[in-house]
Scaffold this active site. Structure first.
Site, PDB file in Angstrom:
ATOM      1  N   GLY A  14       0.811  -1.221   0.000  1.00  9.07           N
ATOM      2  CA  GLY A  14       0.000   0.000   0.000  1.00  9.07           C
ATOM      3  C   GLY A  14       0.841   1.265   0.000  1.00  9.07           C
ATOM      4  CG  ASN A  36      -6.260  -8.141   0.067  1.00  9.03           C
ATOM      5  OD1 ASN A  36      -5.782  -6.996   0.015  1.00  9.03           O
ATOM      6  ND2 ASN A  36      -7.486  -8.377   0.502  1.00  9.03           N
ATOM      7  CG  LEU A  75       1.005  -0.316   7.929  1.00 15.29           C
ATOM      8  CD1 LEU A  75       1.842  -0.856   9.067  1.00 15.29           C
ATOM      9  CD2 LEU A  75       1.907   0.353   6.904  1.00 15.29           C
ATOM     10  CB  ALA A 116      -1.169   0.852  10.988  1.00 15.63           C
ATOM     11  CE1 TYR A 147      -9.294   2.425   8.384  1.00 19.44           C
ATOM     12  CE2 TYR A 147      -9.840   4.481   9.502  1.00 19.44           C
ATOM     13  CZ  TYR A 147      -8.908   3.653   8.900  1.00 19.44           C
ATOM     14  OH  TYR A 147      -7.584   4.047   8.823  1.00 19.44           O
TER      15      TYR A 147
HETATM   16  P1  NAD Z   1      -3.537   1.689   1.604  1.00 17.48           P
HETATM   17  O1  NAD Z   1      -4.932   1.362   1.250  1.00 17.48           O
HETATM   18  O2  NAD Z   1      -2.651   2.225   0.541  1.00 17.48           O
HETATM   19  O3  NAD Z   1      -2.809   0.405   2.224  1.00 17.48           O
HETATM   20  C1  NAD Z   1      -3.476  -0.661   2.838  1.00 17.48           C
HETATM   21  C2  NAD Z   1      -2.942  -1.955   2.235  1.00 17.48           C
HETATM   22  O4  NAD Z   1      -3.592  -3.059   2.872  1.00 17.48           O
HETATM   23  C3  NAD Z   1      -3.239  -2.079   0.741  1.00 17.48           C
HETATM   24  O5  NAD Z   1      -2.080  -2.474   0.059  1.00 17.48           O
HETATM   25  C4  NAD Z   1      -4.333  -3.141   0.672  1.00 17.48           C
HETATM   26  O6  NAD Z   1      -4.333  -3.857  -0.538  1.00 17.48           O
HETATM   27  C5  NAD Z   1      -3.977  -3.989   1.885  1.00 17.48           C
HETATM   28  N1  NAD Z   1      -5.112  -4.774   2.404  1.00 17.48           N
HETATM   29  C6  NAD Z   1      -6.380  -4.356   2.629  1.00 17.48           C
HETATM   30  N2  NAD Z   1      -7.122  -5.371   3.116  1.00 17.48           N
HETATM   31  C7  NAD Z   1      -6.294  -6.442   3.208  1.00 17.48           C
HETATM   32  C8  NAD Z   1      -6.472  -7.780   3.642  1.00 17.48           C
HETATM   33  N3  NAD Z   1      -7.661  -8.235   4.061  1.00 17.48           N
HETATM   34  N4  NAD Z   1      -5.401  -8.620   3.596  1.00 17.48           N
HETATM   35  C9  NAD Z   1      -4.202  -8.205   3.142  1.00 17.48           C
HETATM   36  N5  NAD Z   1      -3.973  -6.938   2.725  1.00 17.48           N
HETATM   37  C10 NAD Z   1      -5.002  -6.070   2.764  1.00 17.48           C
HETATM   38  O7  NAD Z   1      -3.597   2.692   2.844  1.00 17.48           O
HETATM   39  P2  NAD Z   1      -2.444   3.408   3.672  1.00 17.48           P
HETATM   40  O8  NAD Z   1      -2.767   4.839   3.692  1.00 17.48           O
HETATM   41  O9  NAD Z   1      -1.099   2.968   3.229  1.00 17.48           O
HETATM   42  O10 NAD Z   1      -2.750   2.842   5.139  1.00 17.48           O
HETATM   43  C11 NAD Z   1      -1.932   1.868   5.766  1.00 17.48           C
HETATM   44  C12 NAD Z   1      -2.417   1.646   7.193  1.00 17.48           C
HETATM   45  O11 NAD Z   1      -2.316   2.866   7.930  1.00 17.48           O
HETATM   46  C13 NAD Z   1      -3.884   1.200   7.294  1.00 17.48           C
HETATM   47  O12 NAD Z   1      -4.015   0.238   8.306  1.00 17.48           O
HETATM   48  C14 NAD Z   1      -4.607   2.470   7.679  1.00 17.48           C
HETATM   49  O13 NAD Z   1      -5.782   2.194   8.402  1.00 17.48           O
HETATM   50  C15 NAD Z   1      -3.560   3.187   8.519  1.00 17.48           C
HETATM   51  N6  NAD Z   1      -3.797   4.646   8.507  1.00 17.48           N
HETATM   52  C16 NAD Z   1      -3.482   5.393   7.400  1.00 17.48           C
HETATM   53  C17 NAD Z   1      -3.754   6.758   7.394  1.00 17.48           C
HETATM   54  C18 NAD Z   1      -3.414   7.648   6.234  1.00 17.48           C
HETATM   55  O14 NAD Z   1      -3.745   8.846   6.275  1.00 17.48           O
HETATM   56  N7  NAD Z   1      -2.757   7.194   5.189  1.00 17.48           N
HETATM   57  C19 NAD Z   1      -4.360   7.350   8.519  1.00 17.48           C
HETATM   58  C20 NAD Z   1      -4.695   6.537   9.607  1.00 17.48           C
HETATM   59  C21 NAD Z   1      -4.393   5.192   9.603  1.00 17.48           C
END
Ligand code: NAD
Ligand code: UDP
Length: 324
Positions: A14, A36, A75, A116, A147
């Site tokens: 991600g 995934n 994450l 995360a 969420y």
């Molecule tokens: P993102 O959507 O780019 O990354 C999430 C990744 O998880 C993706 O690659 C997705 O394909 C994978 N994924 C989702 N469901 C899955 C599953 N069931 N099994 C395996 N993989 C799975 O989002 P991001 O911004 O990189 O966020 C990463 C983490 O940080 C997340 O847990 C998110 O909740 C947390 N977060 C991000 C932010 C932000 O502003 N970017 C803020 C708060 C929390």
């Protein structure tokens, strides 16, 4: 010198995960990226595939998996409102069953595991800025609950595995983070505004644009996440990670228009249900315990992000798969 470890990054393909993998591979660790690809694509980590200390596994974290590791960064979870509301039941399963699976692995391997978590655990906050001691105001039956409550339940599981089973845990509460490799169609405000400005479309503002967010550049965030993992073992968190500089969404739109040199106008749309009115992290704890604070101001981070959006072919990206 840091000792080399075998590290699992779930959601490693991600936006944040791919940068985290890059940093850890660069430090020489043996990195397993599990994903995934629901909200990401292999191209985010394609440049790492030739590295002997990088391995990619297509797997859904709601299902158990047997690996031997020293550290886990958990994450895996759709993060943008459009993505996590696409299949809300699956979102909740990913947070809760994903947490159970990584915690079980950490318990068996005696691995350290970082969750995360998110500023969404504070819901639409009545306390401003938000310290970790604030317990939040989440609507448990609203469209964001899959969420918010999923992430809250995951924090509960992390704390209970820690207290009951002695699992070595870290919880970081991530506030809005942006940068290159954000999914252009994730519907988040920065990706939407930049895409719209570059394509000469109207910038869609939900409500009157007076709601606030505090935006953190991805390099600062990845640094904070790694510091939390490497903090002394008595520091489990939760700890807020984010940039305390607060902006209204209208100010953000004006800045994106200025920095892209776009002729786009703003278009006001009905407000979203349960949209938090304001959000700003209190990062006193992160400063004190991790020696961490963000270094990249919004203007500079946006400049770098706009440059990346200009460099990509948007037709290579698609919204989440209907088979999910
Ligand atoms: P993102 O959507 O780019 O990354 C999430 C990744 O998880 C993706 O690659 C997705 O394909 C994978 N994924 C989702 N469901 C899955 C599953 N069931 N099994 C395996 N993989 C799975 O989002 P991001 O911004 O990189 O966020 C990463 C983490 O940080 C997340 O847990 C998110 O909740 C947390 N977060 C991000 C932010 C932000 O502003 N970017 C803020 C708060 C929390
Ligand atoms: N937002 C907006 N226009 C958009 C996308 C989002 O006005 O095209 C607003 C949204 O209503 C919210 C803020 O920007 O108030 C941040 O939204 P985002 O989806 O990026 O993240 P989150 O709500 O999870 O903080």
């Amino acid at each position: 010198m840091t000792s080399l470890k075998r590290i699992l990054v779930t959601g490693g393909a991600g936006f944040l995960g791919s940068h985290l993998c890059e940093r850890l591979v660069g430090q020489g660790h043996d990195v397993i990226c599990l994903d995934n690809f629901f909200t990401s694509q292999k191209s985010n980590v394609a440049h790492l595939l030739q590295q002997p200390n990088f391995e990619l596994i297509r797997h859904d974290i709601t299902l158990p998996i047997w690996l031997e590791v020293d550290e886990i960064y958990n994450l895996a979870c759709p993060a943008a409102p459009g993505h996590y509301q696409y299949n809300p039941i699956k979102t909740m399963k990913t947070s809760v069953m994903g947490a159970i699976n990584v915690l079980g692995m950490a318990k068996r391997c005696r691995a350290k595991v970082l969750q995360a978590s998110t500023s969404e655990v504070y819901g639409d906050p009545e306390v401003h800025p938000q310290p970790e001691t604030y317990r939040g105001a989440v609507n448990p039956i609203g469209p964001r609950a899959c969420y918010d409550e999923g992430k809250r339940a995951a924090e509960t599981l992390f704390m209970d595995y820690h207290r009951r089973n002695g699992v070595n845990i870290r919880i970081v509460r991530i506030f809005n983070t942006y940068g290159p490799r954000m999914h252009p169609f994730d519907g988040r405000v920065i990706s939407n505004f930049i895409r719209q400005a570059l394509q000469g479309e109207e910038l869609t503002i939900y409500g009157d644009g007076s709601q606030t967010r505090s935006f953190c550049y991805r390099d600062d965030m990845v640094e904070g996440i790694i510091r939390a993992m490497n903090a002394p073992d008595d520091f489990t968190g939760p700890v807020n990670l984010g940039n305390p500089e607060e902006f209204t969404i209208r100010e953000l739109a004006e800045l994106v228009i200025e920095l892209t040199g776009s002729r786009s106008k703003m278009a006001f749309r009905p407000p979203l249900p349960d949209d938090p009115a304001r959000r700003q992290p209190d990062i006193t704890l992160a400063r004190q315990r991790l020696g961490w604070s963000p270094t990249v101001p919004l203007r500079e981070g946006l400049r770098r992000t706009i440059e990346w959006f200009r460099s990509i072919d948007i037709s290579h990206y698609r919204p989440p798969t209907p088979h999910y």
